[in-house]
Write an enzyme that holds these catalytic residues in place. Structure first.
Site, mmCIF file in Angstrom:
data_model
loop_
_atom_site.group_PDB
_atom_site.id
_atom_site.type_symbol
_atom_site.label_atom_id
_atom_site.label_comp_id
_atom_site.label_asym_id
_atom_site.label_seq_id
_atom_site.Cartn_x
_atom_site.Cartn_y
_atom_site.Cartn_z
ATOM 1 N N PRO A 15 0.788 -1.225 0.000
ATOM 2 C CA PRO A 15 0.000 0.000 0.000
ATOM 3 C C PRO A 15 0.827 1.285 0.000
ATOM 4 C CG PRO A 15 -0.139 -1.115 2.116
ATOM 5 C CD PRO A 15 0.496 -2.077 1.153
ATOM 6 N N ASN A 16 0.363 2.203 -0.819
ATOM 7 C CA ASN A 16 0.887 3.573 -0.944
ATOM 8 C C ASN A 16 2.194 3.676 -1.710
ATOM 9 O OD1 ASN A 16 -1.245 4.940 0.537
ATOM 10 N ND2 ASN A 16 -0.460 3.870 2.332
ATOM 11 N N ARG A 23 5.210 12.141 -3.197
ATOM 12 C CA ARG A 23 4.941 12.631 -1.840
ATOM 13 C C ARG A 23 6.088 12.180 -0.923
ATOM 14 N NH1 ARG A 23 0.677 13.554 -4.249
ATOM 15 N NH2 ARG A 23 -1.493 13.157 -3.667
ATOM 16 N N TYR A 28 11.135 8.893 1.377
ATOM 17 C CA TYR A 28 11.151 7.820 0.381
ATOM 18 C C TYR A 28 11.860 8.183 -0.921
ATOM 19 C CZ TYR A 28 7.884 5.677 3.603
ATOM 20 O OH TYR A 28 7.310 5.134 4.722
ATOM 21 N N ASN A 79 7.948 -5.972 -0.956
ATOM 22 C CA ASN A 79 7.864 -4.810 -0.077
ATOM 23 C C ASN A 79 6.390 -4.687 0.297
ATOM 24 O OD1 ASN A 79 7.802 -2.409 1.276
ATOM 25 N ND2 ASN A 79 9.044 -1.279 -0.192
ATOM 26 N N ALA A 82 3.215 -1.040 4.772
ATOM 27 C CA ALA A 82 2.686 -1.041 6.145
ATOM 28 C C ALA A 82 2.174 -2.411 6.582
ATOM 29 C CB ALA A 82 1.587 0.004 6.275
ATOM 30 N N GLU A 103 12.483 -9.952 1.589
ATOM 31 C CA GLU A 103 11.773 -8.777 2.108
ATOM 32 C C GLU A 103 12.608 -7.526 1.829
ATOM 33 O OE1 GLU A 103 11.036 -9.044 6.321
ATOM 34 O OE2 GLU A 103 10.250 -6.990 6.442
ATOM 35 N N HIS A 105 12.723 -3.152 2.038
ATOM 36 C CA HIS A 105 12.180 -1.848 2.421
ATOM 37 C C HIS A 105 13.118 -0.764 1.923
ATOM 38 C CE1 HIS A 105 9.175 -3.752 4.856
ATOM 39 N NE2 HIS A 105 10.123 -4.509 5.374
ATOM 40 N N ARG A 112 13.519 4.106 12.363
ATOM 41 C CA ARG A 112 12.259 4.852 12.352
ATOM 42 C C ARG A 112 11.424 4.496 13.590
ATOM 43 N NH1 ARG A 112 9.498 4.516 6.678
ATOM 44 N NH2 ARG A 112 8.398 6.292 7.593
#
Ligand code: CA2
Length: 152
Positions: A15-16, A23, A28, A79, A82, A103, A105, A112
């Protein structure tokens, strides 16, 4: 497994991640997901693999695609965004298949917020790459190629 599966990595984005480059560049970066797809596809081709590169905002779709990857791909780069930190369903889907999952990221999740430090993916993944931005996808391709080479 068919001939295509032997030459393909499935790259799944959660998601996103479709917002990348538009953004929150401070977190990112400014590279779009389409640009990551292009650079990853070019790199994979140099190693003899094709990529099936996808993004969804829907948890169940990621579960469906992980199950599909069990027969359509030689490895999965994931990835889960969330959902990494929330999804028992994604954990169970990965645990149920036999192809390796890497995995990835973009950000260093351990630098974070604390709620990003736990992953439901990591303990069922072959390995984890985080904090290297878009280059993490390239590292994941190389990790899968190396794993598969070692197995053959
Ligand atoms: O660092 C990563 O790749 C993450 O998987 C990204 C997720 C985050 O929830 C994980 O903790 C770490 C968030 C992806 C959202 O992407 C956006 C991109 C641009 C603007 C807003 C969100």
């Amino acid at each position: 497994m068919n001939d295509t599966a032997s030459q393909t990595f499935l790259v799944l984005n959660g998601p996103n991640l479709n917002l990348l480059g538009t953004r929150e560049p401070e977190t990112y970066g400014s590279v779009t997901l389409s640009e990551i797809e292009a650079s990853s596809t070019a790199h994979a081709a140099q190693t003899g693999y094709a990529l099936d590169f996808r993004q969804t905002n829907i948890e169940g779709t990621l579960v469906d695609w992980i199950q599909e990857g069990a027969t359509s791909a030689k490895g999965i780069i994931l990835n889960a965004a969330a959902y990494t930190h929330t999804s028992v369903a994604i954990h169970d889907a990965i645990a149920a298949i036999n192809v390796p999952v890497v995995e990835v990221h973009l950000s260093n999740v351990f630098a974070r917020e604390e709620y990003r430090h736990h992953s439901y993916v990591s303990d069922v993944a072959a390995g984890v790459i985080c904090g290297f931005g878009p280059h993490g996808y390239i590292l994941a391709i190389d990790a899968l190629v190396g794993m598969l080479r070692d197995q053959s």
